[in-house]
Write a protein that holds these residues in place. Sequence first.
Motif, mmCIF file in Angstrom:
data_model
loop_
_atom_site.group_PDB
_atom_site.id
_atom_site.type_symbol
_atom_site.label_atom_id
_atom_site.label_comp_id
_atom_site.label_asym_id
_atom_site.label_seq_id
_atom_site.Cartn_x
_atom_site.Cartn_y
_atom_site.Cartn_z
ATOM 1 N N ILE A 28 -3.955 6.768 4.118
ATOM 2 C CA ILE A 28 -5.365 6.950 3.739
ATOM 3 C C ILE A 28 -5.795 5.685 3.004
ATOM 4 O O ILE A 28 -5.339 5.412 1.886
ATOM 5 C CB ILE A 28 -5.547 8.178 2.829
ATOM 6 N N GLY A 29 -6.644 4.917 3.631
ATOM 7 C CA GLY A 29 -7.078 3.659 3.025
ATOM 8 C C GLY A 29 -8.543 3.384 3.325
ATOM 9 O O GLY A 29 -9.041 3.720 4.397
ATOM 10 N N VAL A 30 -9.217 2.793 2.371
ATOM 11 C CA VAL A 30 -10.637 2.445 2.540
ATOM 12 C C VAL A 30 -10.793 0.968 2.203
ATOM 13 O O VAL A 30 -10.207 0.494 1.205
ATOM 14 C CB VAL A 30 -11.521 3.333 1.636
ATOM 15 N N ARG A 31 -11.525 0.248 3.013
ATOM 16 C CA ARG A 31 -11.715 -1.189 2.784
ATOM 17 C C ARG A 31 -12.237 -1.419 1.356
ATOM 18 O O ARG A 31 -13.091 -0.653 0.885
ATOM 19 C CB ARG A 31 -12.699 -1.753 3.817
ATOM 20 N N SER A 32 -11.723 -2.460 0.717
ATOM 21 C CA SER A 32 -12.007 -2.636 -0.715
ATOM 22 C C SER A 32 -13.496 -2.793 -1.001
ATOM 23 O O SER A 32 -13.963 -2.513 -2.102
ATOM 24 C CB SER A 32 -11.233 -3.837 -1.254
ATOM 25 N N THR A 33 -14.259 -3.236 0.002
ATOM 26 C CA THR A 33 -15.708 -3.408 -0.187
ATOM 27 C C THR A 33 -16.498 -2.122 0.059
ATOM 28 O O THR A 33 -17.718 -2.101 -0.063
ATOM 29 C CB THR A 33 -16.221 -4.461 0.807
ATOM 30 N N HIS A 34 -15.803 -1.042 0.458
ATOM 31 C CA HIS A 34 -16.508 0.176 0.883
ATOM 32 C C HIS A 34 -16.077 1.415 0.095
ATOM 33 O O HIS A 34 -16.266 2.535 0.557
ATOM 34 C CB HIS A 34 -16.273 0.417 2.375
ATOM 35 N N ARG A 35 -15.528 1.205 -1.088
ATOM 36 C CA ARG A 35 -14.976 2.352 -1.815
ATOM 37 C C ARG A 35 -16.046 3.131 -2.579
ATOM 38 O O ARG A 35 -17.128 2.627 -2.830
ATOM 39 C CB ARG A 35 -13.862 1.872 -2.755
#
Length: 419
Positions: free
Chosen positions: A91-98
């Motif tokens: 489960i990961g979210v791009r650092s610019t989209h958190r």
Amino acid sequence: MTPEVHRLVPHVTDGTADADTVTWARAMQAAFLGPRMDAGDLARAAAAYAGQRLRGVWETADPAPVATLRSWDARMTVPGGELAVDAISSIGVRSTHRRRGLLRAVLVDDLAEAVRAGTPVAALTSTQGSLYERFGFGLATWTRSVSLETRAARFRAPDPTGRLRTLDVATLPSAAAPVQDRARRRHPGSMDRDAGSWTALLTGETGWTGMVPDRHRHAVLWSDATGRPGGYAVYRVARGWAETGAAEVAVLDLQATTPESYRELWRHLASLDLVGTVSWSEASVDEPLPWLLHDPRPLALGASRAMLWLRILDVPAALAARRYPVIDRVVLRVHDPAGHAEGTWALDTADPVAPAASPTRDEPDVALDVPALGSLYLGGVDPRVLARAGRLEERTPGAAGRLARLFAAPSVPWNGIRF
Ligand SMILES: CC(C)(COP(=O)(O)OP(=O)(O)OC[C@H]1O[C@@H](n2cnc3c(N)ncnc32)[C@H](O)[C@@H]1OP(=O)(O)O)[C@@H](O)C(=O)NCCC(=O)NCCS
């Protein structure tokens, strides 16, 4: 607006994954601050996802997802049996989209599909402490490190038994997989290993290592006097002997089907020449090892750490899948804002080989939120402790004690595989 979640089916040919899966894997790796890899290495790393479900959220005109989640069907040991679980990872979210609800979107979507597929429980291990309770997960197993100063270790049983054989890591899965399959049934919470998990264990070539092979891994198989394999250990030389004359060995996996195989594997590890310390970071919180030694002082035990989180999705199926050591009938009021486990359920263990759980209009004996049910499920926490913490409400006096006797597990829950 709820982000739209899409599914990706990995296609793996000759050990190499397709371009979309590779793009997905690169995005996931970046969210976890993983090493940068070239496309070839990524395609080999992503081959471990064959047969698994990849989810993502994509933005227009960008081939890489901004959110990822991976899940697969696993088998998990429960007291007296086993259960199909939706194992969730990556489960990961791009650092610019958190903090825009992207984790929520992919996880809710995955759990909804697990419910549609009739999978009664979802499972994950988490990098973050409290992140998943809001989605109904409860902490169900713990792990801790053990570290043995081998030169001071004296075993109570003086003489080795059985036979040890070193294994070539390339051929280990065929010898060790049947042993792992038997050994995991001794520990509620233990799960099966798929091909990708074996490769990661044996070669160390994973996305997290940038596919750099770990050439310091060794494996040993123990068989009893009749030649039947009873356990194995996989370990790596974490620090060589050159500087100190006493190398540090890290156990990566140790699975034993009998007390004898457990003892002999540890005796072997403790007798390795050129070694001063053997450590295992994902051991059970109740390892028998201290009790095998004349003097437990050469053994240092670490603090317990959170391991497996469980999300009960189908209460009757989950409760009926395990066995209970006593006969009773307890009514549980389960609160689940997502609805999957919401309801009042009667657990009846009158038939010890076929316990039943069904909806009821009876007055509840206890009331609890769904994460607390996930924590109770394998018997890893005493319901009376949850009651004292205000996580379980006793509506009938003494009901938490009855639940404690009902949910008691034959051994302390443990899952040695972090995923
Ligand atoms: C952790 C991560 C997946 C969260 O993704 P996200 O898209 O920002 O999360 P969401 O916006 O969907 O948040 C869902 C909820 O979790 C909370 N939350 C998110 N990240 C959190 C964190 N690190 N700690 C505590 N709470 C967190 C949000 O506040 C939100 O709460 P709410 O339900 O009260 O609104 C993202 O930060 C990430 O990729 N981190 C690096 C990789 C990682 O650690 N993954 C988790 C592996 S177990």
